[in-house]
Design a protein around this motif. Structure first.
Motif, short mmCIF file in Angstrom:
data_model
loop_
_atom_site.label_atom_id
_atom_site.label_comp_id
_atom_site.label_asym_id
_atom_site.label_seq_id
_atom_site.Cartn_x
_atom_site.Cartn_y
_atom_site.Cartn_z
N LYS A 76 -71.49 -39.74 23.78
CA LYS A 76 -70.78 -39.17 24.94
C LYS A 76 -69.61 -40.04 25.41
CE LYS A 76 -74.39 -36.43 27.05
NZ LYS A 76 -75.67 -36.76 27.72
N GLN B 55 -66.05 -41.93 25.49
CA GLN B 55 -64.79 -41.22 25.21
C GLN B 55 -63.63 -42.12 24.84
OE1 GLN B 55 -63.76 -38.70 28.49
NE2 GLN B 55 -64.78 -36.96 27.49
N SER C 196 -64.70 -37.29 22.47
CA SER C 196 -65.92 -38.09 22.55
C SER C 196 -66.14 -38.87 21.25
CB SER C 196 -67.13 -37.18 22.80
OG SER C 196 -67.40 -36.44 21.63
#
Ligand code: AMP
Length: 548
Positions: A25, A27, A41
């Motif tokens: 998750k 980024q 991501s």
């Protein structure tokens, strides 16, 4: 007796598969100049890295340890290349987009690059050179920019997005030997031909772990790092690899490296950390002084690549941003030292430690060697050339042609240590203070004057934006310092005032007699003071020098 432990290779592949799953998750945010930056991501980057590897192998025929070069800004596609190319067993070769054309041609030919991944905005730089790059069979273009420069050039041209689209999002990454080449980067080559440093999977893995240690940058998945240091300069100090290990979010400036967009992206995206050379922080300081922005999210900043003037550190302290000084080189991956002070000190006691280049981590061994080859003590006073060895330090340069000296004796000692060309002292508790590059130190009447010491003292004057000091020939003393000074906008200080100010902190015999005010200090391709240009300008009589 051998150990009973497993022997799993340390590879970039492991960094990739770990980052895209455990930290899927996190980024990479790339600045676009549009109201909204582009976000991708780690999971997505991992999948696209597989697609890129398929494209390179199946479509472009990249095989074995062939070199795939990048001529790119810091952005998420460049991160994909960083992970895909070494993981498939090929070698990533990052090209410095600020090098003169002649050096770029030399480097691409020397490395025998088969493919170049290039950002559209850099085509005007690459296209005119392609007819001189016989090894390059494919050019892959990503991001905005006019493609017409490539019309009629020899190699096959591909669009990055079209090339990877629809390919499998997983790849049967090969089992690699950890000592195999993963990436290469050429030194900025201030003298002679550039030299290729080849990083192994193992060296990158171990270096990344060090970057992540609390005694170094110590970031976690709660952090966002603004990676200003270019991906073409020593792997952006190892950040793209280190962040994939721990899930640190990356904020990538792409081509928006000017002070105003940097200030804007800090205010909007609120990174907790950043990494860049001092000139970037000088520029940003002037920008936020003229037009204030909120920099308060940045708890820590790693600054290195050139000496950080203490005055700059103080100025950022006032803004609530703590600069942490680091030293390294292309040959050292680059993390060599970082200046976190020892425990148990007050802020005031920490200061003398903060302005050093820092101390060595366990992976880097250091020694000081005097002019006669003698070993010097760590007493904070004996100045000598710094030599290092360790798990992420180069032991030779890359070479192809016959007769190339890959272990020149001015760069490697007989017993295999890297001679850094940096001169300094080490304190009894292991903190390094660099006083000069061996070739920049000013040899005046048998004594050494530190050019960096003078620069820092001049830059402490409130009217001074930047100062570079070089040695110039002097009939009486052999060499004397020439001070070149850039004044802040609207400042009025004259030479006599600057010299009087300097006399408060510098021994009288070290005070420069020769002064010149210049609009800007010439910089190298990686943003450092280019002292050889200043020396040449002086020799050619191009500078308007006042002698006091
Ligand atoms: P490069 O290989 O282009 O990264 O250049 C490495 C050289 O930059 C080193 O050998 C030093 O001369 C200089 N350098 C890097 N970091 C620092 C620092 N913190 N202070 C002073 N010089 C530095």
């Amino acid at each position: 007796m051998l150990s009973t432990m497993q022997d799993v290779p340390l590879t970039v592949t492991r960094i990739l598969t770990h980052g895209m799953t455990i930290h899927g998750k996190s980024q990479v945010t790339t600045w676009t100049g549009e109201p909204e930056p582009h976000r991708r991501s780690f999971a997505e980057i991992g999948r696209r890295a597989s697609q890129l590897a398929h494209a390179l192998r199946d479509e472009l025929g990249v095989d074995g340890d062939q070199r795939v070069a990048t001529l790119m800004w810091n952005n998420s596609e460049h991160v994909e290349a960083y992970l895909a190319i070494p993981s498939m067993g090929a070698v990533l070769h990052t090209l410095n987009l600020r090098l003169p054309a002649e050096q770029l041609v030399w480097i691409v030919n020397h490395a025998d690059d088969k493919v170049v991944l290039v950002n559209g905005s850099l085509l005007p730089l690459l296209a005119p050179l392609l007819h001189r790059l016989p090894s390059v069979e494919h050019v892959v273009v990503s991001g905005p920019g006019d493609r017409s420069a490539l019309d009629g050039v020899a190699p096959r041209v591909h669009e990055y997005e079209e090339l990877i689209a629809g390919r499998p999002v997983s790849y049967a990454w090969p089992e690699l030997d950890e000592r195999q080449a993963a990436a290469m980067c050429y030194t900025s080559g201030t003298t002679g031909d550039p030299k290729g440093v080849v990083y192994s999977h193992r060296s990158i893995y171990l270096h990344s772990m060090q970057v992540n240690m609390a005694e170094s940058m110590g970031l976690t998945d709660k952090d966002t790092t603004l990676v200003v240091v270019p991906q073409f300069h020593v792997n952006a100090w190892g950040l793209p690899h280190a962040t994939f290990m721990t899930g640190v979010n990356m904020l990538m400036p792409d081509r928006f490296l000017q002070p105003a967009p940097l200030a804007d992206m800090i205010e909007k995206e609120r990174p907790t950390h950043a990494a860049a050379v001092p000139t970037i922080w000088q520029g940003l300081l002037a920008e936020v002084t003229a037009k204030p922005r909120d920099l308060s999210s940045m708890a820590s900043v790693t600054i290195g690549g050139a000496a950080c003037p203490p005055s700059l550190m103080e100025a950022y302290d006032k803004l609530g941003v703590r600069l942490c000084h680091a030293w390294g080189m292309t040959e050292t991956s680059p993390l060599g030292t970082m200046s976190n002070p020892p425990a148990g000190l007050t802020e005031e006691q920490e200061w003398p430690y903060r302005i050093t280049q820092g101390r060595f981590p366990a992976g880097v061994e250091a020694r000081l060697t005097g002019p006669g080859g003698e070993s010097l003590p760590w007493d904070g006073e004996s100045a000598g050339e710094l030599e290092v060895r360790g798990n992420w330090i180069a032991g030779a340069y890359y070479g192809g042609a016959d007769g190339e000296d890959l272990r020149p004796e001015d760069k490697f000692s007989e017993d295999g240590w890297l001679k850094t060309g940096d001169v300094g002292v080490i304190s009894a508790d292991g903190y390094l203070t660099l006083t000069d590059r061996a070739k920049d130190v000013i040899k005046s009447g048998g004594e050494w004057i530190s050019s960096v010491g003078l620069e820092n003292a001049i830059m402490a004057h409130p009217d001074v934006a930047e100062a570079a000091v070089v040695a110039v020939p002097d009939e009486k003393w052999g060499e004397r310092p020439l001070a070149t000074v850039v004044l802040k906008e609207g400042a009025t200080a004259d030479y006599a005032a600057l010299r009087t100010f300097l006399a408060q902190s510098v021994a009288k015999w070290q005070l420069p007699e020769r002064w010149t005010i210049v609009p800007a200090v010439p910089k190298t391709s990686v943003g450092k003071f280019d002292k050889k240009v200043i020396r040449r300008q002086y020799a050619d009589g191009e500078l308007d020098v006042t002698q006091l």
